[in-house]
Design a protein around this motif. Structure first.
Motif, PDB file in Angstrom:
ATOM      1  N   LYS A  85       0.828  -1.210   0.000  1.00  0.00           N
ATOM      2  CA  LYS A  85       0.000   0.000   0.000  1.00  0.00           C
ATOM      3  C   LYS A  85       0.860   1.256   0.000  1.00  0.00           C
ATOM      4  O   LYS A  85       0.569   2.224  -0.717  1.00  0.00           O
ATOM      5  N   ARG A  86       1.927   1.250   0.803  1.00  0.00           N
ATOM      6  CA  ARG A  86       2.814   2.409   0.843  1.00  0.00           C
ATOM      7  C   ARG A  86       3.415   2.682  -0.523  1.00  0.00           C
ATOM      8  O   ARG A  86       3.491   3.830  -0.976  1.00  0.00           O
ATOM      9  N   GLU A  87       3.824   1.616  -1.199  1.00  0.00           N
ATOM     10  CA  GLU A  87       4.400   1.782  -2.529  1.00  0.00           C
ATOM     11  C   GLU A  87       3.359   2.239  -3.543  1.00  0.00           C
ATOM     12  O   GLU A  87       3.665   2.968  -4.479  1.00  0.00           O
ATOM     13  N   ARG A 151      22.577  -6.100  -4.734  1.00  0.00           N
ATOM     14  CA  ARG A 151      22.836  -6.608  -6.082  1.00  0.00           C
ATOM     15  C   ARG A 151      21.625  -6.428  -6.993  1.00  0.00           C
ATOM     16  O   ARG A 151      21.755  -6.471  -8.215  1.00  0.00           O
ATOM     17  N   VAL A 152      20.452  -6.294  -6.392  1.00  0.00           N
ATOM     18  CA  VAL A 152      19.243  -6.064  -7.185  1.00  0.00           C
ATOM     19  C   VAL A 152      18.608  -4.758  -6.722  1.00  0.00           C
ATOM     20  O   VAL A 152      18.700  -4.394  -5.553  1.00  0.00           O
ATOM     21  N   PRO A 153      17.975  -4.020  -7.625  1.00  0.00           N
ATOM     22  CA  PRO A 153      17.336  -2.762  -7.226  1.00  0.00           C
ATOM     23  C   PRO A 153      16.179  -2.997  -6.273  1.00  0.00           C
ATOM     24  O   PRO A 153      15.498  -4.023  -6.355  1.00  0.00           O
ATOM     25  N   SER A 154      15.948  -2.055  -5.366  1.00  0.00           N
ATOM     26  CA  SER A 154      14.867  -2.203  -4.393  1.00  0.00           C
ATOM     27  C   SER A 154      13.509  -2.293  -5.077  1.00  0.00           C
ATOM     28  O   SER A 154      12.592  -2.943  -4.576  1.00  0.00           O
ATOM     29  N   SER A 155      13.383  -1.661  -6.240  1.00  0.00           N
ATOM     30  CA  SER A 155      12.117  -1.706  -6.976  1.00  0.00           C
ATOM     31  C   SER A 155      11.771  -3.125  -7.395  1.00  0.00           C
ATOM     32  O   SER A 155      10.595  -3.484  -7.506  1.00  0.00           O
ATOM     33  N   LEU A 156      12.802  -3.958  -7.606  1.00  0.00           N
ATOM     34  CA  LEU A 156      12.556  -5.343  -8.009  1.00  0.00           C
ATOM     35  C   LEU A 156      11.960  -6.140  -6.856  1.00  0.00           C
ATOM     36  O   LEU A 156      11.125  -7.022  -7.066  1.00  0.00           O
ATOM     37  N   LYS A 157      12.387  -5.835  -5.640  1.00  0.00           N
ATOM     38  CA  LYS A 157      11.826  -6.506  -4.471  1.00  0.00           C
ATOM     39  C   LYS A 157      10.353  -6.128  -4.302  1.00  0.00           C
ATOM     40  O   LYS A 157       9.521  -6.977  -3.960  1.00  0.00           O
ATOM     41  N   HIS A 326      15.198   1.042 -12.524  1.00  0.00           N
ATOM     42  CA  HIS A 326      16.583   0.534 -12.563  1.00  0.00           C
ATOM     43  C   HIS A 326      16.662  -0.984 -12.823  1.00  0.00           C
ATOM     44  O   HIS A 326      17.718  -1.579 -12.584  1.00  0.00           O
ATOM     45  N   SER A 327      15.594  -1.603 -13.288  1.00  0.00           N
ATOM     46  CA  SER A 327      15.631  -3.047 -13.535  1.00  0.00           C
ATOM     47  C   SER A 327      15.819  -3.328 -15.026  1.00  0.00           C
ATOM     48  O   SER A 327      15.564  -2.475 -15.871  1.00  0.00           O
ATOM     49  N   ASN A 388      23.691  -5.477 -10.913  1.00  0.00           N
ATOM     50  CA  ASN A 388      23.143  -4.180 -11.298  1.00  0.00           C
ATOM     51  C   ASN A 388      23.515  -3.841 -12.737  1.00  0.00           C
ATOM     52  O   ASN A 388      23.601  -2.667 -13.105  1.00  0.00           O
ATOM     53  N   ALA A 389      23.710  -4.914 -13.531  1.00  0.00           N
ATOM     54  CA  ALA A 389      24.120  -4.722 -14.922  1.00  0.00           C
ATOM     55  C   ALA A 389      23.073  -3.929 -15.685  1.00  0.00           C
ATOM     56  O   ALA A 389      21.886  -4.083 -15.477  1.00  0.00           O
ATOM     57  N   SER A 390      23.531  -3.112 -16.576  1.00  0.00           N
ATOM     58  CA  SER A 390      22.613  -2.291 -17.378  1.00  0.00           C
ATOM     59  C   SER A 390      22.751  -2.624 -18.844  1.00  0.00           C
ATOM     60  O   SER A 390      22.473  -1.806 -19.718  1.00  0.00           O
ATOM     61  N   GLY A 391      23.179  -3.836 -19.148  1.00  0.00           N
ATOM     62  CA  GLY A 391      23.357  -4.255 -20.536  1.00  0.00           C
ATOM     63  C   GLY A 391      22.069  -4.238 -21.325  1.00  0.00           C
ATOM     64  O   GLY A 391      22.029  -3.904 -22.492  1.00  0.00           O
ATOM     65  N   ASN A 392      20.947  -4.650 -20.644  1.00  0.00           N
ATOM     66  CA  ASN A 392      19.657  -4.608 -21.309  1.00  0.00           C
ATOM     67  C   ASN A 392      18.873  -3.411 -20.805  1.00  0.00           C
ATOM     68  O   ASN A 392      18.656  -3.255 -19.628  1.00  0.00           O
ATOM     69  N   SER A 393      18.465  -2.572 -21.684  1.00  0.00           N
ATOM     70  CA  SER A 393      17.657  -1.422 -21.299  1.00  0.00           C
ATOM     71  C   SER A 393      16.282  -1.858 -20.894  1.00  0.00           C
ATOM     72  O   SER A 393      15.746  -2.840 -21.376  1.00  0.00           O
ATOM     73  N   ALA A 394      15.681  -1.137 -19.962  1.00  0.00           N
ATOM     74  CA  ALA A 394      14.326  -1.469 -19.519  1.00  0.00           C
ATOM     75  C   ALA A 394      13.331  -1.344 -20.626  1.00  0.00           C
ATOM     76  O   ALA A 394      12.245  -1.893 -20.554  1.00  0.00           O
ATOM     77  N   ASN A 395      13.707  -0.656 -21.711  1.00  0.00           N
ATOM     78  CA  ASN A 395      12.761  -0.487 -22.799  1.00  0.00           C
ATOM     79  C   ASN A 395      12.997  -1.449 -23.945  1.00  0.00           C
ATOM     80  O   ASN A 395      12.293  -1.456 -24.927  1.00  0.00           O
ATOM     81  N   GLU A 396      14.075  -2.271 -23.817  1.00  0.00           N
ATOM     82  CA  GLU A 396      14.358  -3.246 -24.853  1.00  0.00           C
ATOM     83  C   GLU A 396      13.572  -4.506 -24.612  1.00  0.00           C
ATOM     84  O   GLU A 396      13.152  -4.817 -23.508  1.00  0.00           O
ATOM     85  N   SER A 397      13.383  -5.285 -25.669  1.00  0.00           N
ATOM     86  CA  SER A 397      12.663  -6.529 -25.570  1.00  0.00           C
ATOM     87  C   SER A 397      13.636  -7.653 -25.284  1.00  0.00           C
ATOM     88  O   SER A 397      14.732  -7.688 -25.832  1.00  0.00           O
TER      89      SER A 397
END
Length: 400
Positions: A85-87, A151-157, A326-327, A388-397
């Motif tokens: 709910k907070r999120e 190692r993983v963004p908090s948004s992923l949790k 950031h995922s 925290n790799a950023s090889g794949n963009s969040a907007n890529e398929s």
């Protein structure tokens, strides 16, 4: 020297993000060791011991195991519900596009696993277990991802929490519709009435936590007696507790902070000890190669990963949802793998599906445990590698 080292060690341990997960996994191992030792029978007798009281038509006398799974776990779901709910109000799920992703991902984790199971078991005596691989065990999945720390963004949790909550709510609905022979709708109506009352208190800006938690106990009682899994009472109570978008310490935040350590270091370890006491039997291993075993393992390990990833990709592709902050797609695939940790809810559905057939039930339990271990291990290793790799963009398929 000892006095300074040990307090610092334990203080750092209990403040670390992975402490709860490490403790939970330790309790799983301890429980399995107990179940397969001479203490196993005594431990089962302890869990089946009736505690509580009955008076004036109010029945609150249940086995220890039920108090743990329906009582303590309701507090866990209250805690998770508060975080969700907070999120939704002020965080990662505050926009429609971000909130819709875990909902659609959860739907992806429902249909493919069930279809895979039915592909192996349709027309057999084990067909009734089609819902077993649909469930994700939120407690263990979150324990695994918490061990990864930064190692993983908090948004992923948050994404995994929301996905697992929706998954559990769907599983509860499935149980209510397909596996509950005697739903008491009068009790459900009572619970719904109290929930509406709590929403009214929220609208009236009542901020006393007692005004919500005490009626929440009655919601738990009525839902439990309705035949529906009582843990949903925690979620309903959490949804009614007020919060705010500003920096003030709202009742929701106060309660969330108060529950953090009890949930991580008391409730979840007790839950693990009580629910992983599976005694290994000779026919369990051979049961992994039967249609039942293959259906459960393939449904959880493959069906969950493919379904969650595919539905997430489609949701982002047609622009009805946004990726967590950031995922990357590597992260989403890893979450799909962790979704295959069925365990508690899967075992619960197995009990409903095969009650009275201990042989099939033992095979199902071992297959669920095997699939959950595989999913947890590969999910952990995959997300650890992704980091925290950023090889794949969040907007890529993703490459599907």
């Amino acid at each position: 020297m000892v006095k300074t080292i040990y307090p610092n060690f334990f203080q750092k341990f209990f403040q670390s993000s992975s402490a709860g997960g490490i403790l939970l996994m330790t309790c799983v191992i301890i429980s399995l060791l107990i179940a397969n030792s001479g203490a196993g029978r005594g431990f089962e007798e302890l869990l089946s011991t009736q505690i509580g009281s009955e008076m004036a038509g109010i029945n609150l006398r249940y086995p220890v195991l039920l108090w743990i799974n329906d009582g303590l776990m309701a507090i866990f779901f209250l805690f998770v519900g508060l975080e969700i709910k907070r999120e939704m109000i002020e965080g990662e799920l505050s926009s429609v596009k971000r909130a819709s992703l875990p909902i659609l991902a959860a739907l992806g984790g429902i249909f493919p696993p069930a279809l895979i199971y039915l592909a192996f078991n349709a027309g057999t005596q084990t067909a009734d277990g089609w819902a077993i691989p649909m469930a994700t065990d939120i407690a263990f999945a979150l324990a695994i991802i918490s061990m990864l720390g930064k190692r993983v963004p908090s948004s992923l949790k948050i994404f995994l929490s929301a996905l697992a909550i929706v998954d559990d709510l769907i599983a509860i609905l499935v149980i209510a519709v397909f596996y509950s022979a005697d739903i008491q709708f009068t009790y459900l109506l009572y619970a719904f009435g109290i929930f509406v009352f709590l929403l009214i208190l929220n609208k009236l800006n009542i901020t006393s936590l007692a005004a919500y938690l005490i009626p929440g106990l009655f919601i738990w009682y009525f839902i439990h007696h309705s035949g529906v899994h009582a843990t949903i009472a925690g979620v309903l109570t959490a949804l009614a507790i007020p919060t705010s978008k500003d920096a003030t310490l709202s009742p929701l935040v106060k309660l969330e902070h108060a529950l953090l350590n009890p949930v991580n270091f008391i409730i979840m370890p007790i839950f693990a000890l009580a629910n992983t006491n599976i005694a290994f039997e000779a026919n369990m291993v051979s049961g992994l190669t039967t249609p039942l075993g293959i259906g459960i393992i393939a449904g959880l390990v493959i069906g969950k990963t493919v379904g969650i990833t595919l539905f997430s990709w489609l949701a982002v592709k047609i622009r009805v949802a946004r990726m967590p902050e950031h995922s990357t797609w590597m992260h989403i695939i890893g979450v799909g793998m962790l979704g295959g940790i069925g365990f508690t809810m899967s075992i619960f559905i197995a009990l409903l599906s095969f009650s009275g057939n201990e042989s099939i039930l033992s095979e199902a339990k071992f297959a669920i445990l095997t699939a959950s271990v595989i999913s947890g291990l590969i999910g952990f290793l995959w997300l650890r590698k992704a980091g925290n790799a950023s090889g794949n963009s969040a907007n890529e398929s993703p490459a599907l």
